[in-house]
Design an enzyme around this catalytic site. Structure first.
Site, PDB file in Angstrom:
ATOM      1  N   ASP A  89      70.561  27.660  38.135  1.00  0.00           N
ATOM      2  CA  ASP A  89      69.989  28.253  39.362  1.00  0.00           C
ATOM      3  C   ASP A  89      68.621  28.888  39.123  1.00  0.00           C
ATOM      4  O   ASP A  89      68.039  29.470  40.036  1.00  0.00           O
ATOM      5  CB  ASP A  89      70.953  29.295  39.941  1.00  0.00           C
ATOM      6  CG  ASP A  89      71.199  30.452  38.980  1.00  0.00           C
ATOM      7  OD1 ASP A  89      70.652  30.439  37.853  1.00  0.00           O
ATOM      8  OD2 ASP A  89      71.929  31.389  39.356  1.00  0.00           O
ATOM      9  N   GLY A  90      68.114  28.807  37.889  1.00  0.00           N
ATOM     10  CA  GLY A  90      66.767  29.322  37.624  1.00  0.00           C
ATOM     11  C   GLY A  90      66.745  30.657  36.913  1.00  0.00           C
ATOM     12  O   GLY A  90      65.690  31.099  36.451  1.00  0.00           O
ATOM     13  N   GLU A  91      67.899  31.352  36.827  1.00  0.00           N
ATOM     14  CA  GLU A  91      67.897  32.650  36.135  1.00  0.00           C
ATOM     15  C   GLU A  91      67.732  32.440  34.632  1.00  0.00           C
ATOM     16  O   GLU A  91      68.168  31.437  34.088  1.00  0.00           O
ATOM     17  CB  GLU A  91      69.220  33.384  36.415  1.00  0.00           C
ATOM     18  CG  GLU A  91      69.319  33.826  37.861  1.00  0.00           C
ATOM     19  CD  GLU A  91      70.649  34.500  38.186  1.00  0.00           C
ATOM     20  OE1 GLU A  91      71.494  34.652  37.282  1.00  0.00           O
ATOM     21  OE2 GLU A  91      70.835  34.848  39.364  1.00  0.00           O
TER      22      GLU A  91
ATOM     23  N   ARG B 180      45.030  41.330  37.204  1.00  0.00           N
ATOM     24  CA  ARG B 180      43.934  41.313  38.170  1.00  0.00           C
ATOM     25  C   ARG B 180      44.288  42.066  39.452  1.00  0.00           C
ATOM     26  O   ARG B 180      43.436  42.323  40.278  1.00  0.00           O
ATOM     27  CB  ARG B 180      43.484  39.872  38.433  1.00  0.00           C
ATOM     28  CG  ARG B 180      42.620  39.363  37.267  1.00  0.00           C
ATOM     29  CD  ARG B 180      42.230  37.932  37.389  1.00  0.00           C
ATOM     30  NE  ARG B 180      43.360  37.056  37.140  1.00  0.00           N
ATOM     31  CZ  ARG B 180      43.337  35.730  37.312  1.00  0.00           C
ATOM     32  NH1 ARG B 180      42.231  35.162  37.735  1.00  0.00           N
ATOM     33  NH2 ARG B 180      44.391  35.002  37.051  1.00  0.00           N
ATOM     34  N   GLN B 181      45.569  42.444  39.618  1.00  0.00           N
ATOM     35  CA  GLN B 181      45.938  43.307  40.757  1.00  0.00           C
ATOM     36  C   GLN B 181      46.120  44.714  40.178  1.00  0.00           C
ATOM     37  O   GLN B 181      47.225  45.212  40.000  1.00  0.00           O
ATOM     38  CB  GLN B 181      47.227  42.788  41.417  1.00  0.00           C
ATOM     39  CG  GLN B 181      47.585  43.502  42.716  1.00  0.00           C
ATOM     40  CD  GLN B 181      46.620  43.251  43.864  1.00  0.00           C
ATOM     41  OE1 GLN B 181      46.029  42.199  43.971  1.00  0.00           O
ATOM     42  NE2 GLN B 181      46.443  44.244  44.731  1.00  0.00           N
TER      43      GLN B 181
ATOM     44  N   LYS C 238      27.822  37.436  40.110  1.00  0.00           N
ATOM     45  CA  LYS C 238      28.799  36.621  40.833  1.00  0.00           C
ATOM     46  C   LYS C 238      29.451  37.456  41.928  1.00  0.00           C
ATOM     47  O   LYS C 238      29.684  38.647  41.746  1.00  0.00           O
ATOM     48  CB  LYS C 238      29.860  36.152  39.829  1.00  0.00           C
ATOM     49  CG  LYS C 238      30.997  35.365  40.394  1.00  0.00           C
ATOM     50  CD  LYS C 238      32.052  35.063  39.318  1.00  0.00           C
ATOM     51  CE  LYS C 238      33.155  36.090  39.305  1.00  0.00           C
ATOM     52  NZ  LYS C 238      34.211  35.817  38.320  1.00  0.00           N
TER      53      LYS C 238
ATOM     54  N   ASP D 242      33.721  34.122  28.846  1.00  0.00           N
ATOM     55  CA  ASP D 242      34.450  34.909  29.849  1.00  0.00           C
ATOM     56  C   ASP D 242      35.808  35.314  29.276  1.00  0.00           C
ATOM     57  O   ASP D 242      36.260  34.731  28.281  1.00  0.00           O
ATOM     58  CB  ASP D 242      34.633  34.085  31.136  1.00  0.00           C
ATOM     59  CG  ASP D 242      34.720  34.968  32.376  1.00  0.00           C
ATOM     60  OD1 ASP D 242      34.844  36.208  32.233  1.00  0.00           O
ATOM     61  OD2 ASP D 242      34.665  34.438  33.495  1.00  0.00           O
TER      62      ASP D 242
HETATM   63  C1  R5P Z   1      36.915  37.837  36.676  1.00  0.00           C
HETATM   64  O1  R5P Z   1      36.500  38.926  36.823  1.00  0.00           O
HETATM   65  C2  R5P Z   1      37.266  37.227  35.355  1.00  0.00           C
HETATM   66  O2  R5P Z   1      36.516  37.752  34.315  1.00  0.00           O
HETATM   67  C3  R5P Z   1      37.052  35.724  35.412  1.00  0.00           C
HETATM   68  O3  R5P Z   1      35.684  35.471  35.611  1.00  0.00           O
HETATM   69  C4  R5P Z   1      37.849  35.123  36.513  1.00  0.00           C
HETATM   70  O4  R5P Z   1      39.185  35.518  36.450  1.00  0.00           O
HETATM   71  C5  R5P Z   1      37.749  33.622  36.465  1.00  0.00           C
HETATM   72  O5  R5P Z   1      38.409  33.120  37.576  1.00  0.00           O
HETATM   73  P1  R5P Z   1      38.119  31.633  38.050  1.00  0.00           P
HETATM   74  O6  R5P Z   1      38.281  30.736  36.861  1.00  0.00           O
HETATM   75  O7  R5P Z   1      39.202  31.388  39.081  1.00  0.00           O
HETATM   76  O8  R5P Z   1      36.764  31.595  38.638  1.00  0.00           O
END
Ligand code: R5P
Length: 287
Positions: free
Chosen positions: A33-35, A91-92, A186, A212
């Site tokens: 079932d995924g657990e 990221r959240q 960006k 990055d």
């Molecule tokens: C954002 O602040 C991170 O440093 C990356 O630049 C970001 O998560 C990259 O996301 P994506 O590949 O979706 O552009």
């Protein structure tokens, strides 16, 4: 003793080898079932290190990590160190809109509730995330390892941060390689879409390296690569710590003419050529 969760078994084996420590056998699988099911096999010493990355499938990998930590405590471990090479949900880290979960804060609380005594992670999306932990938490950086890997493979490159958030990484990398660095501006429009401002770079006829922390959809790198190509860069390499690589991110990046993508094994992928095992082993020796 080291235990590797299903997302980081090879990495755990490498760390155990470097530390001349024992790798604890573990059975992990999914019920129909995924657990998730986990079973720790072997004698448990007082102190155990669990290594589990939490990229896709994030929820399953986190659940497995919680099950392992709590079970270790239940069956006799006094101290559990959780090494989470890529910390999902990072990221959240803010309530961007009213009512949103501050997901990574909740993750920090859940790790503590499961029984983690210390947490180690690598290149957190924001350094401030460390403050969400009430237990000792350490952020390691894989940028020097990536720079060392590159240093013998490039000739007078320019390092480019594709956004301001990656500027420190570009600076560190340029310092180690001994070359120039610059950055782009960006704006994120949505989770899938970013816009990168045009700016002139000193790249005509030169090698450029875009650095990055994360490549997710690849949009950030695609924009950066197109700009550098349009300004005459001779060849472009991309390096990142965490190759999240959603869907066809790599294909999109290579289709802009990028020569090589180099990442670490915080997340397993076809471009994870630099191992963070020595970084983790050193940190565990010190703490
Ligand atoms: C954002 O602040 C991170 O440093 C990356 O630049 C970001 O998560 C990259 O996301 P994506 O590949 O979706 O552009």
């Amino acid at each position: 003793m080291i235990i590797g969760g299903s997302a980081s078994q090879n990495l755990a084996a490498k760390v155990a080898n470097l530390l001349h420590d024992q790798l604890c056998p573990i059975e992990t699988r999914k019920f129909p079932d995924g657990e998730r099911y986990i079973r720790i096999k072997g004698e448990i010493p007082d102190e155990v290190v669990v290594i589990q990355s939490t990229g896709y499938p994030q929820d399953e990998n986190f659940m497995e990590l919680f099950l392992i930590i709590k079970s270790l405590k239940d069956i006799g471990a006094d101290k559990v160190k959780a090494v989470i090479p890529y910390l999902g949900y990072s990221r959240q880290d803010k309530r961007f809109k009213p009512g949103e979960a501050v997901s990574v804060k909740i993750i920090a609380e859940l790790l503590e509730a499961a029984g983690a005594d210390e947490v180690f992670s690598i290149n957190l999306h924001e350094h401030n995330i460390i403050k969400f932990f009430n237990i000792p938490a350490y952020e390691l950086s894989a940028i020097p390892l990536l720079a060392e890997h590159l240093s013998s493979r490039v000739d007078d490159p320019i390092i480019i941060a594709p956004d301001k958030g990656a500027l420190d990484h570009a600076k560190t990398m340029a310092g180690i390689i001994g070359c120039e660095y610059d950055y782009m501006e960006k704006v994120r429009i949505s989770a899938e879409k970013v816009e990168t401002h045009l700016k002139n770079f000193n790249v005509e006829g030169r090698s450029a390296i875009i650095v990055d922390d994360i490549i997710s959809t690849g949009g950030t790198i695609v924009n950066a690569s197109r700009i550098l190509h349009s300004q005459g860069a001779m060849n472009i390499k991309v390096v990142c710590v965490h190759p999240v690589l959603v869907d066809d991110a790599l294909l999109r990046i290579f289709s802009t003419g990028v020569e090589e993508v180099i990442a670490t094994d915080t997340i397993k992928s076809e471009v994870s050529v630099v191992s963070v095992a020595p970084l983790i082993a050193e940190a565990l020796k010190k703490n």
